[in-house]
Design a protein around this motif. Structure first.
Motif, PDB file in Angstrom:
ATOM      1  N   ASN A  95      20.798 128.432   3.834  1.00  0.00           N
ATOM      2  CA  ASN A  95      21.592 128.089   2.653  1.00  0.00           C
ATOM      3  C   ASN A  95      21.743 126.577   2.534  1.00  0.00           C
ATOM      4  O   ASN A  95      22.091 125.904   3.506  1.00  0.00           O
ATOM      5  N   GLU A 120      17.832 128.593   0.322  1.00  0.00           N
ATOM      6  CA  GLU A 120      18.613 129.305  -0.695  1.00  0.00           C
ATOM      7  C   GLU A 120      19.582 128.331  -1.345  1.00  0.00           C
ATOM      8  O   GLU A 120      20.358 127.668  -0.669  1.00  0.00           O
ATOM      9  N   GLU A 126      21.139 141.671  -1.983  1.00  0.00           N
ATOM     10  CA  GLU A 126      22.118 141.595  -0.899  1.00  0.00           C
ATOM     11  C   GLU A 126      23.101 142.754  -1.008  1.00  0.00           C
ATOM     12  O   GLU A 126      23.253 143.330  -2.080  1.00  0.00           O
ATOM     13  N   ASP A 157      20.271 131.779  -5.081  1.00  0.00           N
ATOM     14  CA  ASP A 157      21.229 132.674  -4.445  1.00  0.00           C
ATOM     15  C   ASP A 157      22.281 133.135  -5.456  1.00  0.00           C
ATOM     16  O   ASP A 157      22.490 132.466  -6.477  1.00  0.00           O
ATOM     17  N   LYS A 214      17.816 136.038  -5.554  1.00  0.00           N
ATOM     18  CA  LYS A 214      18.665 136.930  -4.765  1.00  0.00           C
ATOM     19  C   LYS A 214      19.775 137.470  -5.656  1.00  0.00           C
ATOM     20  O   LYS A 214      20.586 136.705  -6.191  1.00  0.00           O
ATOM     21  N   GLU A 267      18.414 135.630   7.125  1.00  0.00           N
ATOM     22  CA  GLU A 267      19.221 134.560   6.542  1.00  0.00           C
ATOM     23  C   GLU A 267      20.146 134.015   7.626  1.00  0.00           C
ATOM     24  O   GLU A 267      20.838 134.780   8.297  1.00  0.00           O
TER      25      GLU A 267
HETATM   26 CA    CA Z   1      22.737 132.968   0.798  1.00  0.00          CA
END
Ligand code: CA
Ligand code: C2E
Ligand code: CA
Length: 549
Positions: free
Chosen positions: A392, A424, A511, A454, A475, A334
């Protein structure tokens, strides 16, 4: 006419043009009454030539009949030597038959004996934007910008409030536009009644209003806002019908800041959306809404903002590995933005991203991030052909019409393969127009670009997002992971989200895997990707390659 005087006229014209910054320029030799005008003004307003005799009268013909008197009086005074300049606003007729708003600033240059010799200046074309909102009669967004610019320049202490409605479109849907306009007029009258003794009220875009208040007494302003809220939710009648409106409001107290007006506007919008999205319409005061006690935080934001204009100087990316849960090998990374400079050191994206997201410059930074990440990660593809680069994307980027175009031109420019890309997006994107969003997602899917949702579970509409848009990856937010070894509730939540994702054919990435015990706990669930400090903190590309190449 004397050729030396024409040469001198041209010289002066060239000198003024250097500093014109996109404005039209005119220079008038007052002795000959010959003027030279910018070519683009000649083209735009259909003027006879760049050299014009008696330009005062020629130009007057272009000015809106209602604005001519003031203009003529000003020009007469200047030619009589009674005035040494003007700074005025009028409507002027463009070649296409529409009026545009112009600001005209001019100065008289006198000769050695103090006799007026030249009159030179610039005209700024504001386009058809009007300073007055036609529905409410209030000063418009445009006037608002001009006034906050002046306020900041003079460093006058003022508070700026943004007030808007919640769900106003349903008023239009239910009662129709003309009724909706009446509601707006009444609402604006209510805001004027409450605030006009301490400031000026503006109508911004949509159903948003602003007040620039000379008072910085935030408790008092909060009280006034509160009484406005009470009034519009209980006592507003239109054509005998009671209409209940909910409001949101953000406030920023501008006290001697060295910032530009766009920064102030972004911070104000941030406070406003905090009120709307997280505080049920309560007044949110900008600095109060931030955890830091740094009084000059807003100046820091101003500096970071200027970096964007400055070719994104000071920004850099770190990459955090995402690991295949089954094999323990590298699955992707990421990209995470960072900013630093000498004065402020390194600043976390948590501080600046949420505020700059409101900024018109943000898509520029978004493009830089995509270009940088795709360029830096290309070298990983030889060794890891299935490497997935996660970038992102903020809802403010998605909202922009040319987002898809930008993505594909950056892909072309960097040569990064589309199928190794994953965007994301947070659940916040659900606030955007559904059909545009679906179209964007469809285009990406056709091109094998992946989409991840996300921070899953922290928003409001999680299941709805999965149902409405096909996503590749969910995520799970760190919040659900950090106590997973001991919290049965969190274990159940992770288990539930992974089954839910599975039901929508999405895989799961987790995460915040900070240690071995968390990892051991997570591998029991149907999870594909693991990300967290246990594997690595985000690092710059050089360190990332040292480790994995
Ligand atoms: Ca992210
Ligand atoms: P995010 O997208 O949820 O990113 C994950 C954040 O969790 C990162 O923080 C990462 O450093 C942190 N993190 C990862 N593993 C662990 C862990 O094991 N423990 C802990 N305590 N933290 C971990 P970071 O880099 O500070 O970024 C914060 C947020 O800023 C991001 O949250 C994202 O919302 C935003 N952001 C960062 N880079 C970008 C960007 O390029 N574009 C946009 N639009 N937003 C970005
Ligand atoms: Ca997250």
């Amino acid at each position: 006419m004397n050729t030396d005087r024409i040469k001198r006229l041209d010289k002066l014209f060239d000198a003024f043009s250097v500093i014109a910054e996109g404005n039209y320029v005119y220079v008038c030799d007052m002795r000959e009454d010959l003027s030279r005008w910018s070519q683009n003004a000649v083209d735009y307003f259909d003027l006879p030539d760049v050299y014009i005799f008696d330009a005062g009268s020629v130009w007057e013909e272009c000015i809106h009949p209602d604005d001519r008197k003031v203009y003529r009086e000003s020009i007469e005074k200047i030619f009589k030597g009674e005035d040494l300049g003007h700074d005025m606003q009028y409507r002027a007729l463009a070649g296409d038959g529409n009026y545009v708003i112009c600001t005209c600033r001019g100065v008289v240059i006198t000769d050695d004996d103090g006799i007026p010799e030249y009159f030179a200046g610039s005209i700024r074309n504001h386009g058809s934007l009007s300073y007055i909102d036609t529905i409410t009669g209030l000063r418009s967004l445009y006037g608002f910008f001009d006034d906050i610019k002046t306020m900041l320049r003079k460093k006058s202490s003022s508070a700026v409030i943004m007030i808007g409605t919640k769900g106003f479109s349903s008023v239009n849907d239910v009662y129709g536009y003309s009724f909706g306009n009446k509601v707006l007029i009444n609402l604006s009258a209510a805001i004027v009644e409450k605030f006009s003794s301490i400031g000026t009220v503006y109508r911004l875009d949509g159903t948003k209003f602003a007040v620039i208040s000379s008072s910085m007494d935030t408790d008092m302003l909060a009280d006034i806002y509160h009484s406005l809220q009470e009034y519009v939710s209980h006592d507003l009648y239109i054509d005998g019908e009671r209409v209940s409106i909910s409001l949101n409001a953000g406030l920023i107290a501008a006290d001697d800041f060295e910032i530009g007006h766009e920064t102030l506007y972004s911070c104000l919008k941030y406070a406003y959306y905090e009120s709307k999205d997280r505080h049920l319409g309560e007044l949110v005061i900008f600095e109060d809404s931030l955890s830091g006690d740094d009084r000059h935080f807003i100046e820091q934001i101003n500096t970071i903002r200027s970096s964007i204009v400055n070719d994104c100087e000071g920004f850099y990316l770190c990459y955090q590995p995402i690991i295949n849960a089954a094999s323990g090998t590298l699955r992707g990374a990421e990209a995470l933005i960072r900013w630093r400079n000498d004065r402020y050191g390194s600043v976390s994206p948590v501080r600046f991203i949420p505020i700059l997201e409101q900024d018109i410059l943000f898509p520029e930074l978004g493009k830089w991030i995509m270009r940088q990440a795709m360029t830096e990660c290309r070298k990983l593809l030889h060794k890891y052909p299935d490497f997935r680069l996660n970038i992102n994307i903020s809802y403010a980027q998605l909202e922009k019409r040319d987002f898809i175009y930008d993505v594909f031109s950056i892909i072309r420019e960097t040569g990064y393969p589309k199928e190794n890309l994953c965007f994301e997006m947070t659940e916040r994107c659900r606030l955007l127009d559904k059909s545009i969003l679906r179209n964007t997602f469809d285009v990406f899917r056709q091109h094998k670009i992946k989409i991840a949702i996300d921070d899953f579970g922290t928003g409001f509409a999680s299941i709805g997002v999965l149902r409405d848009f096909k996503v590749d990856t969910v995520k799970i937010d760190r919040e659900y992971v950090k106590n997973i070894t001991t919290s049965v509730a969190d274990q159940n939540t992770v288990s539930f989200i992974s089954s839910l994702a599975d039901a929508f054919s999405a895989d799961v990435c987790v995460e915040g895997v900070e240690d071995e015990s968390i990892r051991d706990c997570l591998v029991k669930y149907k999870i594909k990707g693991l990300q967290g400090y246990y594997y690595s903190k985000p690092v710059v590309i050089g360190d990332f390659c040292d480790r994995y190449l």
